[in-house]
Scaffold this motif. Structure first.
Motif, PDB file in Angstrom:
ATOM      1  N   GLY A   1      14.366 -74.554  53.901  1.00  0.00           N
ATOM      2  CA  GLY A   1      13.541 -74.691  52.555  1.00  0.00           C
ATOM      3  C   GLY A   1      14.462 -74.290  51.325  1.00  0.00           C
ATOM      4  O   GLY A   1      14.644 -75.208  50.266  1.00  0.00           O
ATOM      5  N   MET A   2      15.288 -73.374  51.473  1.00  0.00           N
ATOM      6  CA  MET A   2      16.207 -73.132  50.424  1.00  0.00           C
ATOM      7  C   MET A   2      17.367 -73.711  50.298  1.00  0.00           C
ATOM      8  O   MET A   2      18.131 -73.921  49.210  1.00  0.00           O
ATOM      9  N   LEU A   3      17.729 -74.545  51.567  1.00  0.00           N
ATOM     10  CA  LEU A   3      18.987 -75.400  51.417  1.00  0.00           C
ATOM     11  C   LEU A   3      18.912 -76.355  50.530  1.00  0.00           C
ATOM     12  O   LEU A   3      20.060 -76.766  49.690  1.00  0.00           O
ATOM     13  N   SER A   4      17.734 -77.132  50.393  1.00  0.00           N
ATOM     14  CA  SER A   4      17.912 -77.956  49.151  1.00  0.00           C
ATOM     15  C   SER A   4      17.970 -77.595  47.827  1.00  0.00           C
ATOM     16  O   SER A   4      18.379 -78.239  46.806  1.00  0.00           O
ATOM     17  N   PHE A   5      17.878 -76.341  47.613  1.00  0.00           N
ATOM     18  CA  PHE A   5      18.185 -75.542  46.276  1.00  0.00           C
ATOM     19  C   PHE A   5      19.661 -75.615  46.185  1.00  0.00           C
ATOM     20  O   PHE A   5      20.252 -75.428  44.967  1.00  0.00           O
ATOM     21  N   VAL A   6      20.579 -75.384  47.190  1.00  0.00           N
ATOM     22  CA  VAL A   6      21.852 -75.311  47.086  1.00  0.00           C
ATOM     23  C   VAL A   6      22.643 -76.883  47.035  1.00  0.00           C
ATOM     24  O   VAL A   6      23.643 -76.884  46.391  1.00  0.00           O
ATOM     25  N   ILE A   7      21.876 -77.897  47.314  1.00  0.00           N
ATOM     26  CA  ILE A   7      22.456 -79.306  47.346  1.00  0.00           C
ATOM     27  C   ILE A   7      21.756 -79.794  46.114  1.00  0.00           C
ATOM     28  O   ILE A   7      20.863 -80.399  46.211  1.00  0.00           O
ATOM     29  N   PRO A   8      22.724 -79.957  45.040  1.00  0.00           N
ATOM     30  CA  PRO A   8      22.183 -80.599  43.801  1.00  0.00           C
ATOM     31  C   PRO A   8      22.081 -81.838  44.010  1.00  0.00           C
ATOM     32  O   PRO A   8      22.820 -82.732  44.777  1.00  0.00           O
ATOM     33  N   GLY A   9      21.012 -82.727  43.548  1.00  0.00           N
ATOM     34  CA  GLY A   9      20.905 -84.151  43.627  1.00  0.00           C
ATOM     35  C   GLY A   9      20.065 -84.283  44.715  1.00  0.00           C
ATOM     36  O   GLY A   9      19.053 -85.083  44.819  1.00  0.00           O
ATOM     37  N   ILE A  10      20.577 -83.965  45.876  1.00  0.00           N
ATOM     38  CA  ILE A  10      19.779 -84.467  47.363  1.00  0.00           C
ATOM     39  C   ILE A  10      18.686 -83.480  47.447  1.00  0.00           C
ATOM     40  O   ILE A  10      17.725 -83.775  48.101  1.00  0.00           O
ATOM     41  N   GLY A  11      18.831 -82.307  46.902  1.00  0.00           N
ATOM     42  CA  GLY A  11      17.686 -81.293  47.232  1.00  0.00           C
ATOM     43  C   GLY A  11      16.343 -81.658  46.881  1.00  0.00           C
ATOM     44  O   GLY A  11      15.593 -81.547  47.889  1.00  0.00           O
ATOM     45  N   GLU A  12      15.966 -82.354  45.820  1.00  0.00           N
ATOM     46  CA  GLU A  12      14.918 -82.654  45.674  1.00  0.00           C
ATOM     47  C   GLU A  12      14.295 -83.796  46.461  1.00  0.00           C
ATOM     48  O   GLU A  12      12.988 -83.961  46.899  1.00  0.00           O
ATOM     49  N   PHE A  13      15.055 -84.679  46.970  1.00  0.00           N
ATOM     50  CA  PHE A  13      14.715 -85.639  47.741  1.00  0.00           C
ATOM     51  C   PHE A  13      14.355 -85.247  49.120  1.00  0.00           C
ATOM     52  O   PHE A  13      13.473 -85.610  49.699  1.00  0.00           O
ATOM     53  N   SER A  14      15.330 -84.215  49.603  1.00  0.00           N
ATOM     54  CA  SER A  14      15.001 -83.727  50.922  1.00  0.00           C
ATOM     55  C   SER A  14      13.643 -82.999  51.055  1.00  0.00           C
ATOM     56  O   SER A  14      13.022 -82.930  52.119  1.00  0.00           O
ATOM     57  N   ASP A  15      13.115 -82.437  49.742  1.00  0.00           N
ATOM     58  CA  ASP A  15      11.732 -81.736  49.829  1.00  0.00           C
ATOM     59  C   ASP A  15      10.697 -82.691  50.122  1.00  0.00           C
ATOM     60  O   ASP A  15       9.769 -82.228  50.693  1.00  0.00           O
TER      61      ASP A  15
END
Length: 100
Positions: free
Chosen positions: A22-36
């Motif tokens: 769940g925290m990985l999406s916090f690390v990847i800017p831009g892609i993070g919110e889509f992965s959520d």
């Protein structure tokens, strides 16, 4: 035959893994919110599989909402649920029993 101790350890390890994912999406800017969008319903469902009953469904809904809201990925919902289930809830039961 699995014991309570086995479930406790399994749930802790899986919870730490799922919180990490769940925290990985916090690390990847831009892609993070889509992965959520993909991770949030999956995380909610996984929570209901780890913790049965009404408490599991409630925790699953909270996990889903936490993962969908931007910026809250840092909250370790699975670990908090593990602490509630195996530490705080157990402590409360012991306190009630000893008071009788």
């Amino acid at each position: 035959m699995t014991t309570l101790k086995d479930h406790k350890l399994r749930n802790l390890l899986l919870g730490l893994l799922f919180d990490g994912i769940g925290m990985l999406s916090f690390v990847i800017p831009g892609i993070g919110e889509f992965s959520d969008v993909i991770w949030a319903p999956l995380a909610g469902w996984l929570m209901t599989r780890l913790y049965k009953g009404k408490i599991g469904r409630t925790a699953g809904a909270i996990t889903f909402i936490e993962e969908m809201l931007p910026g809250l990925d840092i909250v370790p919902t699975f670990t908090i649920m593990w602490l509630y289930t195996y530490v705080f809830k157990s402590f409360r039961k012991e306190k009630i029993i000893s008071a009788k």
